[in-house]
Design an enzyme around this catalytic site. Structure first.
Site, short mmCIF file in Angstrom:
data_model
loop_
_atom_site.label_atom_id
_atom_site.label_comp_id
_atom_site.label_asym_id
_atom_site.label_seq_id
_atom_site.Cartn_x
_atom_site.Cartn_y
_atom_site.Cartn_z
N ARG A 102 14.32 22.37 -3.55
CA ARG A 102 13.17 22.02 -4.39
C ARG A 102 12.00 22.97 -4.12
O ARG A 102 11.26 23.34 -5.03
CB ARG A 102 12.76 20.56 -4.16
CG ARG A 102 13.73 19.58 -4.82
CD ARG A 102 13.56 18.18 -4.30
NE ARG A 102 12.27 17.61 -4.61
CZ ARG A 102 11.77 16.53 -3.99
NH1 ARG A 102 12.48 15.93 -3.05
NH2 ARG A 102 10.60 16.07 -4.32
N ARG A 117 5.77 22.15 -15.24
CA ARG A 117 6.40 22.78 -14.08
C ARG A 117 6.91 24.17 -14.40
O ARG A 117 7.45 24.84 -13.53
CB ARG A 117 7.60 21.94 -13.66
CG ARG A 117 7.31 20.99 -12.52
CD ARG A 117 8.59 20.22 -12.27
NE ARG A 117 8.72 19.86 -10.91
CZ ARG A 117 8.38 18.67 -10.42
NH1 ARG A 117 7.84 17.77 -11.20
NH2 ARG A 117 8.59 18.41 -9.16
N ARG A 166 13.97 8.30 -1.13
CA ARG A 166 14.49 8.96 -2.33
C ARG A 166 15.71 9.81 -2.01
O ARG A 166 15.74 10.48 -0.98
CB ARG A 166 13.39 9.86 -2.94
CG ARG A 166 12.56 9.13 -3.96
CD ARG A 166 11.35 9.88 -4.40
NE ARG A 166 11.55 11.27 -4.77
CZ ARG A 166 10.58 12.04 -5.25
NH1 ARG A 166 9.36 11.53 -5.43
NH2 ARG A 166 10.79 13.29 -5.55
N LYS A 208 0.82 15.12 -4.45
CA LYS A 208 0.31 14.98 -5.83
C LYS A 208 0.31 13.52 -6.28
O LYS A 208 -0.66 13.03 -6.82
CB LYS A 208 1.20 15.77 -6.82
CG LYS A 208 1.33 17.23 -6.51
CD LYS A 208 2.21 17.94 -7.54
CE LYS A 208 3.66 17.48 -7.54
NZ LYS A 208 4.41 17.77 -6.31
N ARG A 242 8.78 9.81 3.82
CA ARG A 242 8.31 9.11 2.62
C ARG A 242 9.19 7.91 2.31
O ARG A 242 10.42 7.96 2.40
CB ARG A 242 8.32 10.05 1.42
CG ARG A 242 8.06 9.29 0.12
CD ARG A 242 7.72 10.15 -1.04
NE ARG A 242 8.63 11.24 -1.24
CZ ARG A 242 8.38 12.25 -2.06
NH1 ARG A 242 7.23 12.32 -2.69
NH2 ARG A 242 9.26 13.21 -2.21
P1 AP5 Z 1 3.60 12.36 -2.41
O1 AP5 Z 1 2.24 11.97 -2.89
O2 AP5 Z 1 4.75 11.48 -2.74
O3 AP5 Z 1 3.91 13.88 -2.83
P2 AP5 Z 1 4.25 14.52 -4.23
O4 AP5 Z 1 3.55 15.86 -4.26
O5 AP5 Z 1 3.94 13.60 -5.36
O6 AP5 Z 1 5.79 14.73 -4.02
P3 AP5 Z 1 7.06 14.57 -4.95
O7 AP5 Z 1 8.23 14.84 -4.06
O8 AP5 Z 1 7.05 13.29 -5.71
O9 AP5 Z 1 6.86 15.76 -5.93
P4 AP5 Z 1 7.95 16.47 -6.65
O10 AP5 Z 1 7.08 17.32 -7.48
O11 AP5 Z 1 8.99 17.21 -5.93
O12 AP5 Z 1 8.80 15.28 -7.27
P5 AP5 Z 1 8.81 14.62 -8.71
O13 AP5 Z 1 8.99 13.18 -8.52
O14 AP5 Z 1 7.67 15.11 -9.55
O15 AP5 Z 1 3.48 12.58 -0.82
C1 AP5 Z 1 4.63 12.87 -0.05
C2 AP5 Z 1 4.59 12.03 1.25
O16 AP5 Z 1 3.51 12.50 2.07
C3 AP5 Z 1 4.32 10.54 1.02
O17 AP5 Z 1 5.09 9.80 1.92
C4 AP5 Z 1 2.81 10.38 1.32
O18 AP5 Z 1 2.53 9.07 1.83
C5 AP5 Z 1 2.59 11.44 2.37
N1 AP5 Z 1 1.27 12.06 2.31
C6 AP5 Z 1 0.58 12.42 1.19
N2 AP5 Z 1 -0.60 12.99 1.51
C7 AP5 Z 1 -0.64 13.01 2.89
C8 AP5 Z 1 -1.58 13.48 3.85
N3 AP5 Z 1 -2.73 14.06 3.48
N4 AP5 Z 1 -1.28 13.33 5.15
C9 AP5 Z 1 -0.14 12.77 5.54
N5 AP5 Z 1 0.79 12.30 4.71
C10 AP5 Z 1 0.55 12.42 3.38
O19 AP5 Z 1 10.14 15.29 -9.32
C11 AP5 Z 1 11.41 15.00 -8.81
C12 AP5 Z 1 12.45 15.78 -9.61
O20 AP5 Z 1 12.39 15.38 -11.01
C13 AP5 Z 1 12.28 17.30 -9.63
O21 AP5 Z 1 12.87 17.92 -8.51
C14 AP5 Z 1 12.97 17.64 -10.95
O22 AP5 Z 1 14.36 17.66 -10.81
C15 AP5 Z 1 12.61 16.49 -11.87
N6 AP5 Z 1 11.39 16.73 -12.64
C16 AP5 Z 1 10.22 16.02 -12.57
N7 AP5 Z 1 9.31 16.53 -13.43
C17 AP5 Z 1 9.91 17.58 -14.05
C18 AP5 Z 1 9.46 18.52 -15.02
N8 AP5 Z 1 8.21 18.50 -15.54
N9 AP5 Z 1 10.33 19.48 -15.43
C19 AP5 Z 1 11.58 19.53 -14.94
N10 AP5 Z 1 12.06 18.67 -14.00
C20 AP5 Z 1 11.23 17.71 -13.57
#
Ligand code: AP5
Length: 214
Positions: A171, A88, A160, A13, A127
């Site tokens: 997660r 979410r 991370r 994402k 990552r």
């Molecule tokens: P990346 O683009 O980083 O993936 P992502 O979907 O953004 O992953 P996140 O882990 O950031 O999502 P998340 O939803 O768990 O975490 P968030 O920070 O929102 O891609 C991943 C890797 O793959 C990268 O290395 C990339 O280079 C590679 N890649 C991408 N596309 C590829 C492809 N096609 N081929 C090969 N490689 C590829 O949230 C973290 C924490 O914050 C949550 O667990 C929660 O505790 C809290 N939080 C955040 N938002 C909320 C909310 N709204 N409500 C409650 N808690 C929240």
């Protein structure tokens, strides 16, 4: 244009939101990035959020909703925004709807970024994120040309804390329990477009533009 990126943790994402944000010149708002910045700065919000993030759990809705509702009303969101990681939960989606209704606006697209669970575990373990600008890389699939140094700003790349395998498992469980139901919620509104994120990142932007008809 007002866009939400939905999808499992590590599906891609953030990578896609960053590309689309640059292309459309609208802000990329990642709640995960907002919490990580607060953790880095040692704020009260950061301390509270970290206690949930370290366990792979969601931060309570009460800490997230007002923050996002306020953020999307800032002047830089006049022409739209890309929300990455919000909503979410159904209550978060309802809070967003209420905020948009109150200013006579609505969402344009919900992008479902799909990658199977087995890809996700590999992506998270490889990552690396920039400690300064937050740019995201992958040691194998999207490496920085400078190794452990960020291509964009020269900051150092780090792994991370919540990308440890046991936290990733939690997660994913939380995603299927609490966030996956949002797909049906937005499908009923005719807003969902799914992009296949199993291929490389090279076609990511063109796939997104096709999905939103831009
Ligand atoms: P990346 O683009 O980083 O993936 P992502 O979907 O953004 O992953 P996140 O882990 O950031 O999502 P998340 O939803 O768990 O975490 P968030 O920070 O929102 O891609 C991943 C890797 O793959 C990268 O290395 C990339 O280079 C590679 N890649 C991408 N596309 C590829 C492809 N096609 N081929 C090969 N490689 C590829 O949230 C973290 C924490 O914050 C949550 O667990 C929660 O505790 C809290 N939080 C955040 N938002 C909320 C909310 N709204 N409500 C409650 N808690 C929240």
């Amino acid at each position: 244009m007002k866009v939400i990126m939905l999808g499992a943790p590590g599906a891609g994402k953030g990578t896609r939101a960053a590309l689309l944000s640059e292309k459309l010149s609208i802000p990329h708002i990642s709640t995960g990035d907002i919490f990580r910045a607060n953790i880095k700065n040692g704020t009260e919000l950061g301390k509270l959020a970290q206690s949930y993030m370290d366990k792979g759990e969601l931060v309570p809705d009460s800490l997230v909703c007002d923050l996002v509702v306020d953020r999307i009303q800032q002047p830089d969101c006049e022409n739209g925004f890309i929300l990455d990681g919000f909503p979410r939960t159904i209550p978060q989606a309802e809070a967003l709807k209420e905020a948009l209704d109150s200013i006579g606006e609505k969402l344009d697209h919900v992008i479902n970024v799909y990658a199977p669970d087995e890809h996700i575990v590999n992506r998270m373990s490889g990552r690396r994120s920039c400690s300064q600008c937050g740019a995201v890389f992958h040691v194998e699939f999207a490496p920085s040309s400078k190794g452990d140094i960020c291509d964009k700003c020269g900051g150092s790349l780090i792994q991370r804390d919540d990308d440890k395998p046991e936290t990733v498992k939690k997660r994913l469980e939380v995603y299927y329990e609490q966030t996956y139901p949002l797909l049906e919620y937005y499908e009923k509104q005719g807003l969902v477009k799914t992009v296949d994120a199993t291929g490389g990142v090279e076609t990511a932007l063109s796939d997104l533009l096709k999905a939103i008809g831009a």
